[in-house]
Design a protein around this motif. Structure first.
Motif, PDB file in Angstrom:
ATOM      1  N   HIS A 289      50.941  37.842  40.699  1.00  0.00           N
ATOM      2  CA  HIS A 289      50.571  36.738  41.560  1.00  0.00           C
ATOM      3  C   HIS A 289      49.609  35.753  41.000  1.00  0.00           C
ATOM      4  O   HIS A 289      49.244  34.719  41.340  1.00  0.00           O
ATOM      5  N   GLY A 290      49.086  36.206  39.639  1.00  0.00           N
ATOM      6  CA  GLY A 290      47.993  35.257  39.082  1.00  0.00           C
ATOM      7  C   GLY A 290      47.413  35.812  37.814  1.00  0.00           C
ATOM      8  O   GLY A 290      47.453  37.182  37.720  1.00  0.00           O
ATOM      9  N   PRO A 291      46.663  35.276  37.138  1.00  0.00           N
ATOM     10  CA  PRO A 291      46.089  35.812  35.914  1.00  0.00           C
ATOM     11  C   PRO A 291      44.942  36.717  36.269  1.00  0.00           C
ATOM     12  O   PRO A 291      44.237  36.556  37.250  1.00  0.00           O
ATOM     13  N   ILE A 292      44.684  37.750  35.435  1.00  0.00           N
ATOM     14  CA  ILE A 292      43.396  38.484  35.338  1.00  0.00           C
ATOM     15  C   ILE A 292      42.515  37.951  34.134  1.00  0.00           C
ATOM     16  O   ILE A 292      42.959  37.525  33.303  1.00  0.00           O
TER      17      ILE A 292
ATOM     18  N   VAL B 115      49.461  41.694  39.128  1.00  0.00           N
ATOM     19  CA  VAL B 115      49.643  40.874  38.158  1.00  0.00           C
ATOM     20  C   VAL B 115      50.672  39.510  38.166  1.00  0.00           C
ATOM     21  O   VAL B 115      50.491  38.647  37.556  1.00  0.00           O
TER      22      VAL B 115
ATOM     23  N   GLY C   4      40.473  39.480  32.124  1.00  0.00           N
ATOM     24  CA  GLY C   4      40.864  39.864  30.845  1.00  0.00           C
ATOM     25  C   GLY C   4      39.670  40.219  29.906  1.00  0.00           C
ATOM     26  O   GLY C   4      38.964  41.419  29.861  1.00  0.00           O
ATOM     27  N   TYR C   5      38.941  39.150  29.416  1.00  0.00           N
ATOM     28  CA  TYR C   5      37.907  39.287  28.427  1.00  0.00           C
ATOM     29  C   TYR C   5      36.902  40.248  29.100  1.00  0.00           C
ATOM     30  O   TYR C   5      36.337  39.941  30.101  1.00  0.00           O
TER      31      TYR C   5
ATOM     32  N   ILE D 156      42.792  47.252  37.317  1.00  0.00           N
ATOM     33  CA  ILE D 156      44.098  46.375  37.908  1.00  0.00           C
ATOM     34  C   ILE D 156      45.003  47.181  38.670  1.00  0.00           C
ATOM     35  O   ILE D 156      45.289  48.307  38.392  1.00  0.00           O
TER      36      ILE D 156
ATOM     37  N   HIS E 234      44.250  31.596  29.157  1.00  0.00           N
ATOM     38  CA  HIS E 234      43.807  32.850  28.467  1.00  0.00           C
ATOM     39  C   HIS E 234      42.931  32.454  27.289  1.00  0.00           C
ATOM     40  O   HIS E 234      42.704  33.225  26.220  1.00  0.00           O
TER      41      HIS E 234
END
Lengths: 436, 436
Positions: A70-73, A68, A75-76, A63, A35
């Motif tokens: 299971h893995g990163p979102i 969440v 975001g930006y 989302i 991130h």
């Protein structure tokens, strides 16, 4: 464009850890990078040093809470992140995805014009209509409008945005201190747009941007999506699973572009390329195998569910895949729906089989190999009417360096990819006509 | 906060050439700087070196075509410009104005959370409702909703944004490679907001940002604006023409904040300060005189017309100023309307007189003097219950350097302004409670 002058276009798709859903779990991924702004700035500078054409950010506006785990979102928000990246780069293009369904054309036109000013002419807008139904609930709606409705609105949205980008003439600025005339008011125009979806007076509250207008990109492969691209876009991103499908899509798009009264060259076709690179074939295959072991099949099912608009919660993975409605009846990602339907209509398959065999990385072209092997596939698609370039998605972010350090020079050696940027703006670098 | 620990807050308002409308014509202004990104980046770094608390960008969502001849428009969309500035600064706060009337709370919450991530916790949102009627026509409306309606909507808008910023708990991230758990889905929450204006399911598609939530700023001085600030905001920007008016406003705001159940210290009152700085008083006065000669009275009349919602096109400048309706009946900037009404109800005045005498820089506090004289006025307001700090608007951008090089050190010598940043985030630097 003659075949001799033709050259490949390469964009890098930014992601947290790689395009593979399990990439964050791979030992080569630094968890603290996932991130971190500086991780994205570093990737951007590295991609620019390798002369990539653009960075591309995909985006969605919702989302699913249970996803969440299971893995990163990502975001930006794309325009803010690309404004940051613009500040530490000079030549690479910056393409952001923004939906036509949940924003106002005045705000969107202004945001991209602003990014185009900030970057000195490197902005591109990937217009999407948003196909994930749950997004509607973040914007006061129970469900998405129908596919046809979304695309009708998108077309008018694009019209308004183009009018706003054109509302300041190139030479409107005067800056005459003595007379006190700052700009020529006769060269700034209200647009007075009135249509079924939008009523926008204009003018835009920002001067004409360096590119005249930011690049237009389209990423839907439904009939409506292809027509929208043929009429407006300069790049089309697409998901193609096999070379034959790629050729068919390419010919279809070029024909539609000609039919829309444009040169077929003016719309470039860029399939997504999920790639794993290794020093040897064995190393690449081993990495690909590791990644397969790290993905979460539950998470893939959630995505499949979102993209098809089907609730799988009553099913187990070993149940037979349910029958899919005809494309026109499904309010889903039409082209994706069609692809999965072709598989499940052929013979009985379980949900698990579809997820494992047919649906790697949303079904895109997928390669694991050495730089030479990867370049072979890319060259084959490029030389035989299946691609003008690629939206490169390293399955592991660690492979981005390998792709840039090994595959790009190999493509340059073969004369497929240029050694240096041709100009300052994205349009100049892509060899597109300036918009005056 | 005890008086001994109290310190001034200073924000710099970014502008193209200075806050005075004629600043672009002044010989000290470099015409090529006016729209140049690097000019803004330079100002930002210089303001950070002087330890200013924040940069502030005002904004509107429309232009009047005939106004462009009289001077520059800012142009840059605030979140994109501040994302660029964030990339070359480390400590200074970044406050952007975005209207609650023409965007979606989901998009706004996400944009500011993204800026907060990009800047490492330095984002602030200045919430405004937009008072210029012609803006409505850029968003499909004939007229703005009424003042009361806009503020009712703004209040619910702020509620939704706060819920979305809170939708990810601070410790939601797990990143456990072995188990494959990326985030704790029990610590990410849909918000299920249902209100008269908005229906938003959530959760936000970006993790909790470094400040917990970006700073909330309010800039309206109507009754509704003051109540909105008292309930939600951490800073209030205001236009005050005289010290007595400033004191009255300050006491009113602190009382409302207490009434809303908050410590009066938790909402800081920052009047706008239009400033001209000179090495000598004569030099400062001469600059102020030059600027007065460079302004366009026609342009001032356009602004007055927009802010009061009155069409002056049938009037000449030497006509008597028309009678203004009671504040409740005017759909205008209420506090500004009240101020002008007080002047024109007292005795007959011409339109020209109002523009020249009473309305310099929208009526704000206005000083021209040496660093010591400027610091004297600021200290007087700060020590005597009229201000917690200032939104500094150099009338000429050339004076920004003088303000930073001369006035800020003078304030530091007097113990009114800190020498160094206290922390990394804007909240830390302002001494505000963290939001966990």
């Amino acid at each position: 464009m003659s075949e001799a002058n033709r050259r490949m276009i390469l964009n890098l798709v930014l992601s947290n850890a790689g395009s593979h859903r399990g990439a964050w779990r791979h030992p080569s991924t630094k968890l603290e990078d996932i991130h971190d702004l500086h991780h994205f700035l570093r990737l951007a500078r590295k991609a620019e040093a390798a002369r990539l054409d653009s960075l591309f950010i995909a985006d969605g506006l919702s989302i699913e809470v249970k996803a969440v785990q299971h893995g990163p979102i990502f975001g930006y928000e794309p325009l803010t992140l690309l404004s940051s990246i613009a500040t530490v780069t000079e030549r690479i293009g910056l393409i952001a995805t923004v939906s036509t369904s949940f924003t106002e054309p005045y705000n969107l036109a202004r945001g991209f014009a602003s990014l185009d000013h900030i970057s000195g002419g490197r902005a591109g807008w990937n217009m999407v209509t948003t196909g994930v139904d749950r997004t509607a609930a973040n914007f006061g709606l129970e469900h998405l409008p129908s596919h046809a409705e979304r695309y009708k609105k998108a077309r008018e949205f694009a019209e308004v945005v183009l009018k706003l980008w054109g509302s300041w003439e190139t030479d409107a600025l005067v800056q005459d201190r003595a007379s006190g005339v700052y700009a020529d008011a006769d060269k700034v125009h209200d647009i007075f747009h009135e249509g079924p979806y939008f009523s926008v007076r204009g003018a835009l509250n920002i001067m004409r941007s360096p590119q005249g207008r930011p690049l237009l990109v389209q990423a839907g492969s439904s009939e409506e999506g292809k027509d929208l691209a043929a009429e407006y876009a300069e790049l089309i991103f697409t998901i193609q699973r096999t070379f034959e499908e790629g050729q068919h899509f390419y010919a279809d798009i070029k024909a539609r572009t000609a039919k829309a009264g444009r040169s077929p060259d003016s719309l470039k076709v860029l399939p997504g390329l999920h790639v794993v690179v290794g020093a040897t074939e064995a190393e690449a295959q081993e990495k690909a195998r590791e990644l397969r072991g790290l993905g979460s099949i539950e998470r893939s099912l959630m995505s499949l569910s979102n993209m098809l608009g089907i609730d799988f919660s009553g099913y187990s993975l070993d149940d037979l895949f349910p029958k899919l409605p005809e494309p026109g009846e499904a309010n889903a990602y039409q082209s994706f729906h069609k692809m999965v339907k072709a598989v499940v209509d052929q013979r009985p398959v379980t949900i698990r089989e579809v997820l494992e065999k047919y649906w790697v990385g949303n079904g895109d072209l997928n390669i694991a190999g050495t730089a030479e092997q990867v370049a072979d596939v890319m060259e084959h698609w490029f030389r035989n009417g299946a691609a003008d370039g690629f939206n490169v998605m390293p399955q592991l972010n660690g492979d981005t360096d390998l792709f840039l350090d090994l595959v790009v020079p190999e493509l340059q050696r073969r004369g497929l990819f240029p050694e240096a940027y041709a100009g300052r703006t994205l349009r100049e670098n892509l060899g597109l006509e300036p918009v005056l």
